[in-house]
Design a protein around this motif. Structure first.
Motif, PDB file in Angstrom:
ATOM      1  N   THR A  21       3.042   1.379  -3.715  1.00 16.35           N
ATOM      2  CA  THR A  21       2.424   1.268  -5.035  1.00 16.35           C
ATOM      3  C   THR A  21       1.782   2.583  -5.469  1.00 16.35           C
ATOM      4  OG1 THR A  21       1.979  -1.090  -4.728  1.00 16.35           O
ATOM      5  CG2 THR A  21       0.699   0.048  -6.410  1.00 16.35           C
ATOM      6  N   GLN A  70     -10.651  -5.053  -8.735  1.00 15.96           N
ATOM      7  CA  GLN A  70     -10.902  -3.621  -8.950  1.00 15.96           C
ATOM      8  C   GLN A  70     -11.539  -3.006  -7.701  1.00 15.96           C
ATOM      9  OE1 GLN A  70     -11.580  -6.054 -11.107  1.00 15.96           O
ATOM     10  NE2 GLN A  70     -10.467  -5.525 -12.970  1.00 15.96           N
ATOM     11  N   TYR A  93      -5.665   1.885 -11.132  1.00 12.53           N
ATOM     12  CA  TYR A  93      -5.329   0.654 -11.849  1.00 12.53           C
ATOM     13  C   TYR A  93      -5.754   0.756 -13.306  1.00 12.53           C
ATOM     14  CZ  TYR A  93     -10.246  -0.062 -10.582  1.00 12.53           C
ATOM     15  OH  TYR A  93     -11.598   0.108 -10.390  1.00 12.53           O
ATOM     16  N   LEU A 105       0.822  -1.214   0.000  1.00 13.61           N
ATOM     17  CA  LEU A 105       0.000   0.000   0.000  1.00 13.61           C
ATOM     18  C   LEU A 105       0.856   1.265   0.000  1.00 13.61           C
ATOM     19  CD1 LEU A 105      -2.867  -0.838   2.526  1.00 13.61           C
ATOM     20  CD2 LEU A 105      -3.000  -0.765   0.042  1.00 13.61           C
ATOM     21  N   ILE A 122      -5.913   2.846  -4.760  1.00 16.79           N
ATOM     22  CA  ILE A 122      -4.820   2.616  -5.696  1.00 16.79           C
ATOM     23  C   ILE A 122      -5.372   2.611  -7.118  1.00 16.79           C
ATOM     24  CG2 ILE A 122      -3.070   0.961  -6.488  1.00 16.79           C
ATOM     25  CD1 ILE A 122      -2.796   0.065  -3.591  1.00 16.79           C
ATOM     26  N   CYS A 168     -11.260  -4.106  -4.661  1.00 12.34           N
ATOM     27  CA  CYS A 168     -10.239  -4.097  -3.609  1.00 12.34           C
ATOM     28  C   CYS A 168      -9.332  -2.879  -3.755  1.00 12.34           C
ATOM     29  CB  CYS A 168      -9.425  -5.384  -3.678  1.00 12.34           C
ATOM     30  SG  CYS A 168      -8.003  -5.445  -2.555  1.00 12.34           S
ATOM     31  N   LEU A 169      -8.865  -2.638  -4.968  1.00  6.85           N
ATOM     32  CA  LEU A 169      -7.963  -1.503  -5.193  1.00  6.85           C
ATOM     33  C   LEU A 169      -8.677  -0.170  -5.001  1.00  6.85           C
ATOM     34  CD1 LEU A 169      -5.999  -2.886  -8.276  1.00  6.85           C
ATOM     35  CD2 LEU A 169      -5.182  -2.667  -5.928  1.00  6.85           C
ATOM     36  N   ASP A 170      -9.958  -0.106  -5.393  1.00  7.73           N
ATOM     37  CA  ASP A 170     -10.748   1.103  -5.134  1.00  7.73           C
ATOM     38  C   ASP A 170     -10.800   1.399  -3.636  1.00  7.73           C
ATOM     39  OD1 ASP A 170     -11.383   1.758  -7.746  1.00  7.73           O
ATOM     40  OD2 ASP A 170     -13.250   0.614  -7.753  1.00  7.73           O
ATOM     41  N   ALA A 216      -1.484   0.236 -10.305  1.00 12.20           N
ATOM     42  CA  ALA A 216      -1.487  -1.208 -10.543  1.00 12.20           C
ATOM     43  C   ALA A 216      -1.786  -1.496 -12.004  1.00 12.20           C
ATOM     44  CB  ALA A 216      -2.521  -1.893  -9.653  1.00 12.20           C
ATOM     45  N   LYS A 261      -5.265   6.658   0.001  1.00 10.69           N
ATOM     46  CA  LYS A 261      -4.685   5.413   0.500  1.00 10.69           C
ATOM     47  C   LYS A 261      -4.876   5.317   2.011  1.00 10.69           C
ATOM     48  CE  LYS A 261      -0.981   4.480  -2.832  1.00 10.69           C
ATOM     49  NZ  LYS A 261       0.464   4.204  -2.933  1.00 10.69           N
TER      50      LYS A 261
END
Length: 364
Positions: A100, A118, A128, A97, A126, A120-122, A103, A363
């Motif tokens: 990065t 997607q 992507y 975290l 992060i 999870c990253l939202d 992604a 983040k």
């Protein structure tokens, strides 16, 4: 200017695990190392995230050569050996975290192309590459994609959706219903898999039962689809708001249809870019691709597959892939190259598009 760190997601819990590794290997070879620090992140078949040492080792392994040797089992066994050797390595999520910046998702199929990663990253803020959660989930489900396409005015083949649990309870009734509604040949395919995994061309009742069993074992929803006599035409779409649509390409299968074996093992299919189409038909294909791209809310990239029907030149949607293959024989980068965007430029543009639609959530 300091380098940005790119987490390259690959592997994953899908039947396209090996293809994802091959795509990631191609991306790693083409990314600009003067601008980006690459941090490979391998996800094994059980969904476990692996640290840098294991991820890099898997990435360095030529899985494509094992597949071309005609031995998918050998490829899978080799990957399992590499993962087992790194069993003691710990993945540091906090470090991921913190470091990065963006992604690059090279996960094909379920648990990668369907909106799960997607989302999870939202959650963690992060950015992507590619489509967001909703568009990814819609495009992954071929049955839902058809509904959106029809609503947007894009033609689709006649189809019937079968839930795997319903087929398990009433297999005979399902077979009777299919034979009543469709003529031979027809296609049976899992609703949410790619790379032609689990797809069968069916010419008889006996083949139908086997095809349904095979598809239902792979997915909870199965699509029975009328066969279209026509040419297989694809286009690549790149962009967020104002998307670029490539010149169409044509796939001439080496067998009855463009199967998994045809794509990655036998390698007998012919790829023609640009496709030899009348200008009006080529424009119709490109317009239909952009229409479904926007209707689903796509962003970043997609490869949109069509049939151009023999005799009528009617343009019929087959499917849309939100994380298309990035192997050395994949249509998406080849069509973009034919449209003037080289593989390294394509990687750069996708990363910039990802940063352009950076999520608002900071983040954690």
């Amino acid at each position: 200017m300091p380098k940005q760190t790119v987490a390259l997601f690959f592997g994953g819990k899908s039947a396209e695990h090996e293809i994802s590794i091959i795509s990631a290997r191609s991306i790693a070879a083409q990314i600009d190392r003067n601008r980006y620090e690459l941090s490979p992140l391998y996800i094994d078949r059980d969904g476990k995230w692996h640290g840098l040492a294991c991820s890099q080792t898997v990435l360095d392994t030529d899985i494509a050569a094992l597949l071309r040797s005609g031995s998918p089992e050998a490829a899978g066994q080799r990957i399992d050996e590499l993962t087992a050797a790194a069993a003691g390595e710990r993945f540091d999520f906090g470090d991921f975290l913190e470091k990065t910046d963006v992604a690059f998702i090279a996960l094909h199929g379920s648990h990668g192309e369907d909106g799960k990663i997607q989302g999870c990253l939202d959650t963690f803020g992060i950015p992507y590459t590619g489509c967001g959660l909703t568009a990814s989930a819609l495009a992954m489900d071929k049955a839902l994609t058809k509904l959106c396409a029809v609503d947007a005015g894009v033609a689709v083949a006649e189809s019937m959706t079968v839930l795997s649990r319903d087929y398990a309870k009433r297999p005979l009734e399902t077979v009777v219903e299919v034979t009543r509604r469709f003529a031979w040949p027809l296609f049976v395919k899992p609703a949410s898999l790619g790379s032609s995994v689990g797809i069968s061309k069916v010419r008889s009742v006996e083949e139908l039962s086997v095809a349904l069993e095979t598809a239902c074992e792979l997915d909870g929803k199965v699509l029975v689809e009328a066969s279209i006599s026509g040419r297989e035409i694809e286009v690549a779409v790149l962009g967020n708001g104002d998307a670029l649509v490539s010149a169409p390409g044509e796939i001439i299968p080496g067998s009855d249809f463009y199967s998994y074996e045809d794509k990655y093992i036998k390698n007998e299919a012919k790829l023609v870019i640009p496709a030899d189409l009348p200008e009006g038909v080529a424009n119709e294909v490109r317009n239909a691709a952009l229409t479904i791209f926007k209707a689903l809310g796509c962003a970043g990239m997609s490869r949109v597959d069509f049939f151009v029907e023999n005799g009528t030149n009617r343009v019929i949607l087959n499917e849309i892939n939100t994380i298309p293959g990035f192997t050395d024989i994949s249509m998406y980068p080849m069509m973009m190259a034919a449209s003037g965007i080289s593989f390294p430029e394509l990687i750069e543009k996708l990363l910039l598009l990802a940063l352009e639609k950076r999520p608002i959530t900071p983040k954690i």
